[in-house]
Design an enzyme around this catalytic site. Structure first.
Site, PDB file in Angstrom:
ATOM      1  N   LYS A 242       0.832  -1.198   0.000  1.00 23.43           N
ATOM      2  CA  LYS A 242       0.000   0.000   0.000  1.00 23.43           C
ATOM      3  C   LYS A 242       0.869   1.252   0.000  1.00 23.43           C
ATOM      4  CE  LYS A 242      -3.827  -1.975   2.726  1.00 23.43           C
ATOM      5  NZ  LYS A 242      -4.949  -1.688   1.816  1.00 23.43           N
TER       6      LYS A 242
ATOM      7  N   ARG B 102     -10.573 -11.482   1.516  1.00 24.40           N
ATOM      8  CA  ARG B 102     -11.388 -12.562   0.956  1.00 24.40           C
ATOM      9  C   ARG B 102     -10.652 -13.904   0.993  1.00 24.40           C
ATOM     10  NH1 ARG B 102     -11.691  -9.126  -4.443  1.00 24.40           N
ATOM     11  NH2 ARG B 102     -11.372  -7.577  -2.806  1.00 24.40           N
TER      12      ARG B 102
END
Length: 492
Positions: free
Chosen positions: A274, A348
């Site tokens: 990130k 996920r």
């Protein structure tokens, strides 16, 4: 936490450090305000035009022999009052006296408005405690704590006292769960590790009846075939913990509801690193796990007659020489293979194995909670939690619980037309589906692992925390989850 109790009394007969009384629009005095206006002090303030009774307006005035202080609390038009506006006003009343020497306060509930007394009692207990919350455990110079320790909810009809008492207990239990969720999420990643979450699960099991807690190690998860979950844990030196809490408050034969919380205690993005700006807020990426812990805390406080299982796949997402790389293919517990195109779509990957693990409980329903996608923030902003489900009836139950709890949510589409975006040339699916409908395709990914039961997914990326000057966890959607469990415990 502030202690709440209920009592039946007349306003001019109760001794208290502070009496909080309602004033409606155009300075219309409530029954309690009229009773305390024997010397005309309240009427005089209103006559000056300084206090008009607009929603959330407060003013502290000198009291009398019984009430040392009186807080005038504006509630607007009586017929327009809602649970939310009442709760907001209660927070303003708390703020008005939080810095005073007041040790106890009496909030006089009024039956002459649009909100029933039970709802008033619940939201007073819940929202005042929320306003009183502080996170200062890691500060060396702590602010002086408020002296206010007790609030008495006063009603003038003994027939309604028992209902108000029970409702206040619900509000206090929700507040306790919200506080735990905030504490866990606000703690930094070097404190709130996967092991720290496990310790909290075991603490809850020790403090309350009817619950057990354990955690599966990486080796145990590997034996179960949780290759997707472990692919996220591969880059971290912190031991992963697959936490399992089982609450048995219902009949042995009753199918449990399973809550699944994303427990990424810090998310760097992995190899798909990130940007550095704002990365500190990725300690909040375990907001789903925090919410599940909070819901379990409230559930235990209320001792609901229901069976609930909580699953928290907890790990960090870090980059090192062992970390999963973009393009790697992993095998999930279900046997389905996943091409990891972006290691920052890791939530996920841990949730899918937890959803497969949930099958062993033959659940009545499974609800997963996750700070899953930035796309959800783009779609709904910071106000509403996104609800996806393979059963509209389950989605409606959650949406209704959100309305009851004033914890807003919105039903999102889960259409087959989005599924092809997850196609992969090399595996059964990819873990991302591109920019269009990013929150939807994330839910579509999870749906492939939840085909054997009724399932809902709550994307709380926009609602789990605030940024900026008010940076901190919100504790959402604990109140929605608890209301959903309350409703299910009461259903046949």
């Amino acid at each position: 936490m502030i202690n709440f109790q209920t009592k039946t009394a007349k306003a001019n007969e109760l001794s208290t450090d502070c009496a909080i009384v309602a004033i409606y629009e155009k300075a219309k005095l409530s029954t309690a305000a009229k009773a305390l206006d024997d010397n005309g002090a309240i009427s005089a303030v209103c006559a000056l035009g300084d206090f008009t009774g607009k929603p959330g307006q407060t003013q502290v005035i000198a009291g009398n022999a019984k009430a040392k202080r009186i807080v005038l609390l504006g509630l607007g038009k009586a017929k327009d009052l809602t649970a939310k506006s009442f709760g907001d006003a209660c927070q303003k009343a708390y703020a008005a006296i939080a810095g005073s020497a007041c040790k106890d306060a009496s909030l006089f509930l009024d039956s002459d408005n649009g909100v029933d007394l039970e709802t008033q009692a619940r939201f007073a207990a819940e929202r005042i405690n929320a306003k009183a919350y502080r996170f200062e455990e890691l500060k060396s110079d702590k602010k002086s704590p408020t002296k206010l320790k007790k609030v008495t909810l006063v009603i003038d009809n003994k027939k309604t006292q028992n209902g108000a008492k029970k409702a206040a207990a619900v509000g206090a239990a929700i507040a306790k769960g919200v506080s735990l969720a905030k504490d866990l999420a606000n703690r930094p990643g070097n404190v709130c590790t996967p092991t720290h979450l496990t310790d909290n699960a075991k603490r809850l099991a020790k403090e309350y009846k009817n619950m057990t807690a354990k955690a599966l190690s990486a080796k145990q998860a590997e034996k179960l075939g949780m290759g997707s979950y472990l692919s996220v844990a591969a880059g971290s030196d912190e031991p992963s913990q697959f936490i399992i809490m089982e609450y048995k408050g219902g009949a042995k034969s009753a199918k449990p509801i399973v809550l699944v919380g994303k427990g990424i205690t810090f998310d760097t993005g992995g190899i798909s690193l990130k940007p550095g700006a704002g990365m500190d807020e990725m300690k909040f990426d375990m907001g789903g796990a925090a919410a599940v812990f909070g819901a379990m805390q409230s559930l235990l406080e209320l001792a609901l007659p229901i069976n609930v299982v909580a699953l928290v796949p907890a790990t960090e997402n870090m980059p090192n020489g062992h970390a999963t790389k973009p393009g790697d293919i992993v095998t999930s517990m279900s046997g389905q293979t996943i091409e990891v195109l972006n290691t920052d779509a890791e939530g996920r990957l841990v949730l899918c194995d937890a959803l497969t693990y949930a099958e062993r409980y033959k659940p009545k329903a499974v609800v997963d909670v996750a700070t899953l996608t930035g796309a959800c923030v783009v779609a709904l902003g910071k106000h509403a939690t996104a609800v996806y489900s393979n059963k509209d009836a389950l989605a409606e139950k959650l949406l209704n619980a959100g309305k009851q709890a004033e914890d807003k949510a919105w039903h999102m589409p889960l259409w087959d037309e989005y599924q092809p975006q997850l196609d992969s040339n090399f595996a059964d699916m990819a873990n991302i589906g591109g920019m269009p409908g990013g929150s939807i395709t994330a839910a579509c990914f999870l749906s492939r692992f939840a085909k054997k039961y009724d399932w809902a997914h709550l994307d709380i990326a926009g609602t789990a925390w605030h940024s900026g000057a008010a940076k901190g966890a919100t504790g959402r959607p604990v109140s929605m989850l608890v209301q959903y469990l309350i409703n299910e415990a009461g259903s046949k």
